[in-house]
Write an enzyme that holds these catalytic residues in place. Structure first.
Site, PDB file in Angstrom:
ATOM      1  N   PHE A 153       0.854  -1.184   0.000  1.00 25.40           N
ATOM      2  CA  PHE A 153       0.000   0.000   0.000  1.00 25.40           C
ATOM      3  C   PHE A 153       0.889   1.232   0.000  1.00 25.40           C
ATOM      4  O   PHE A 153       1.634   1.462   0.954  1.00 25.40           O
ATOM      5  CB  PHE A 153      -0.961   0.054   1.196  1.00 25.40           C
ATOM      6  CG  PHE A 153      -1.852   1.276   1.110  1.00 25.40           C
ATOM      7  CD1 PHE A 153      -3.024   1.250   0.367  1.00 25.40           C
ATOM      8  CD2 PHE A 153      -1.481   2.474   1.713  1.00 25.40           C
ATOM      9  CE1 PHE A 153      -3.811   2.386   0.239  1.00 25.40           C
ATOM     10  CE2 PHE A 153      -2.270   3.614   1.584  1.00 25.40           C
ATOM     11  CZ  PHE A 153      -3.443   3.571   0.844  1.00 25.40           C
ATOM     12  N   ASP A 238       9.355   3.002   2.040  1.00 29.69           N
ATOM     13  CA  ASP A 238       8.144   3.768   2.362  1.00 29.69           C
ATOM     14  C   ASP A 238       7.865   3.553   3.851  1.00 29.69           C
ATOM     15  O   ASP A 238       7.297   2.540   4.255  1.00 29.69           O
ATOM     16  CB  ASP A 238       6.970   3.301   1.497  1.00 29.69           C
ATOM     17  CG  ASP A 238       5.670   4.074   1.827  1.00 29.69           C
ATOM     18  OD1 ASP A 238       5.635   4.783   2.856  1.00 29.69           O
ATOM     19  OD2 ASP A 238       4.696   3.938   1.054  1.00 29.69           O
ATOM     20  N   LYS A 267       2.368  10.872   7.267  1.00 27.15           N
ATOM     21  CA  LYS A 267       1.539  10.603   8.434  1.00 27.15           C
ATOM     22  C   LYS A 267       2.014  11.322   9.707  1.00 27.15           C
ATOM     23  O   LYS A 267       1.768  12.504   9.839  1.00 27.15           O
ATOM     24  CB  LYS A 267       1.399   9.092   8.635  1.00 27.15           C
ATOM     25  CG  LYS A 267       0.575   8.466   7.496  1.00 27.15           C
ATOM     26  CD  LYS A 267      -0.091   7.168   7.830  1.00 27.15           C
ATOM     27  CE  LYS A 267      -1.170   6.861   6.797  1.00 27.15           C
ATOM     28  NZ  LYS A 267      -0.821   5.822   5.834  1.00 27.15           N
TER      29      LYS A 267
HETATM   30  C1  LIG Z   1      -0.946   5.988   4.324  1.00 28.56           C
HETATM   31  C2  LIG Z   1       0.165   5.500   3.482  1.00 28.56           C
HETATM   32  C3  LIG Z   1       0.480   6.101   2.257  1.00 28.56           C
HETATM   33  C4  LIG Z   1      -0.339   7.219   1.660  1.00 28.56           C
HETATM   34  O1  LIG Z   1      -0.390   8.345   2.453  1.00 28.56           O
HETATM   35  P1  LIG Z   1      -1.537   9.449   2.200  1.00 28.56           P
HETATM   36  O2  LIG Z   1      -1.149  10.575   3.121  1.00 28.56           O
HETATM   37  O3  LIG Z   1      -2.843   8.810   2.569  1.00 28.56           O
HETATM   38  O4  LIG Z   1      -1.476   9.825   0.768  1.00 28.56           O
HETATM   39  C5  LIG Z   1       1.570   5.619   1.562  1.00 28.56           C
HETATM   40  N1  LIG Z   1       2.301   4.605   2.040  1.00 28.56           N
HETATM   41  C6  LIG Z   1       2.033   4.003   3.209  1.00 28.56           C
HETATM   42  C7  LIG Z   1       2.905   2.891   3.692  1.00 28.56           C
HETATM   43  C8  LIG Z   1       0.939   4.405   3.973  1.00 28.56           C
HETATM   44  O5  LIG Z   1       0.635   3.779   5.097  1.00 28.56           O
END
Ligand SMILES: *Cc1c(COP(=O)(O)O)cnc(C)c1O
Length: 417
Positions: A153, A238, A267
């Site tokens: 994700f 990520d 986040k």
């Molecule tokens: C939440 C998340 C995203 C996307 O972040 P947004 O601020 O919702 O665009 C990307 N990668 C990971 C691992 C995430 O948990």
């Protein structure tokens, strides 16, 4: 904690009903929230429009790592609100430089490219990697490939969903962006086999959050690091959800003592106050982006930088990481005892847990509804998994209480709902 007045509403739940009906008619249905309408929060607790309190065990998918309304983060935001909030990058602002310097320092990197949301930072990392591949590695124009993991994700843009393996995230949104190759998560040999001369990067969550807090086998991240170094491929981690203290370390990569080439952060970087994301890397990587080739109107704005800087300050002490590690052990012990008692598997890293519920017992959604009735907010993922990610500021007693509620839901008399 403040509660909302119900004077104009005759029955206790009419406030909630009103907001649920607005959600039905006036909000696009891209989410299916639990039927609770939140109005305020403090620390690990939130309260709804009826004045009922709940322990927030999702913490905005880890965006609220420091709890609701952390005094130092609020103070930083308030102070900056009074000074200046947006300058655009057409001019310098006095908040961005110090923020980027300290964030780069925290990550052991050289520099930061600031963005807003997580998906934007992932997009930025993809662009940086492609341009790096073209200019520094000599990959043929428009031929760059990036290796990603099954079950990933990384956000919701059209390019990012192009390499999602979740049909719900993809279906109907084509045509898709080419240039991605998917391998099983946790399988270093498969990753090694997927590398060829067109490969510019490997993009991974070191622990897959949305997939259910999936932790790769020990040594995997080190192997990925070795393969990337040997093949001259960028390792992009990520850490939008896994980073910034959640796993008991500053970054999940720290668990295996691995330094990627690029961190993607988001986040919790915004302290739950404003969206703040960043690509953090070395000069030889970020250096491929020159003036005009990438940007964002809001990226690096002074309000975001002030809040982000306050977040970095909190993390510099190491206190939150230590707390997540210590409480994480407690969480893990408590959750392990649920295996065979409603849970079939439990995965924990710091204050982050995925619990697979015995499918015959109930769905993850049903478990979360039952937890809601017991004043615990959590989120299901992938059918039968519950994810727990309480604020790192949660207390040991609150954590125990949360586990008791979960045990009651999974093993109690009403567990079949
Ligand atoms: C939440 C998340 C995203 C996307 O972040 P947004 O601020 O919702 O665009 C990307 N990668 C990971 C691992 C995430 O948990």
């Amino acid at each position: 904690m403040t509660t909302t007045s119900t004077h104009t509403h005759p029955t206790p739940d009419s406030n909630t009903a009103h907001h649920l009906s607005l959600a039905e008619t006036a909000i696009a249905h891209n989410y299916r929230p639990l039927p609770v309408v939140l109005a305020s929060g403090e620390g690990a607790w939130v309260s709804d429009v009826e004045g009922r309190c709940y322990l927030d065990c999702l913490a905005g998918y880890s965006a609220i790592n420091f709890g609701h309304g952390h005094p130092r983060l609020l103070a930083a935001a308030r102070e900056q609100l009074e000074r200046i909030t947006l300058t655009s990058r057409a001019f310098h602002n006095d908040r961005l430089g110090p923020f980027c310097q300290d964030l780069a320092d925290l990550a052991g990197m050289d520099a930061v490219l600031p963005m807003n949301t997580g998906a934007e930072a992932v997009e930025t990392a993809i662009k940086v990697a492609r341009k790096w591949g073209r200019e520094r590695k000599g990959v043929a124009p428009d031929h760059a490939t990036i290796i990603v993991a099954d079950g990933n994700f990384h956000g919701r843009t059209t390019t990012i969903v192009s390499f999602s393996s979740d049909p719900v995230a993809r279906d109907g949104f084509g045509p898709f962006t080419p240039g991605f190759r998917t391998v099983p998560f946790g399988d270093a040999a498969a990753l090694e086999n997927a590398v060829d001369e067109s490969t510019v990067a490997v993009l991974l969550e070191p622990i897959q959050g949305e997939a259910g807090v999936l932790i790769p086998p020990p040594g995997y991240l080190q192997r990925v690091r070795e393969i990337c170094s040997r093949e001259n491929v960028l390792f992009i981690a990520d850490e939008i959800q896994s980073g910034l203290g959640r796993t008991g370390t500053t970054f999940a990569c720290d668990i295996e003592d691995v330094t990627p080439d690029v961190y993607v952060l988001g986040k919790a970087l915004g302290g739950g106050i404003v969206p703040v994301s960043a690509v953090v890397s070395r000069h030889d990587v970020l250096g491929v982006i020159g003036p005009g080739s990438h940007g964002s109107t809001f990226g690096g704005n002074p309000l975001a930088a002030a809040v982000g800087h306050a977040v970095v300050e909190l993390l510099r002490s190491g206190d939150y990481q230590a707390r997540a590690a210590k409480l994480g052990k407690q969480l893990h012990d408590r959750l392990e005892s649920l295996i065979g008692h409603g849970a079939v598997a439990v995965r924990c890293s710091g204050l982050w847990a995925g619990i697979d519920i015995a499918p015959a017992l109930m769905t993850g959604r049903q478990a979360c509804e039952a937890l809601l009735a017991r004043s615990v907010l959590a989120k299901d993922t992938h059918g039968s998994t519950i994810r727990l990610a309480p604020p790192l500021t949660i207390g040991p007693d609150e954590l125990d209480w949360m586990c008791e509620q979960l045990a009651a839901v999974l093993t109690g008399p009403g567990s079949a709902i």
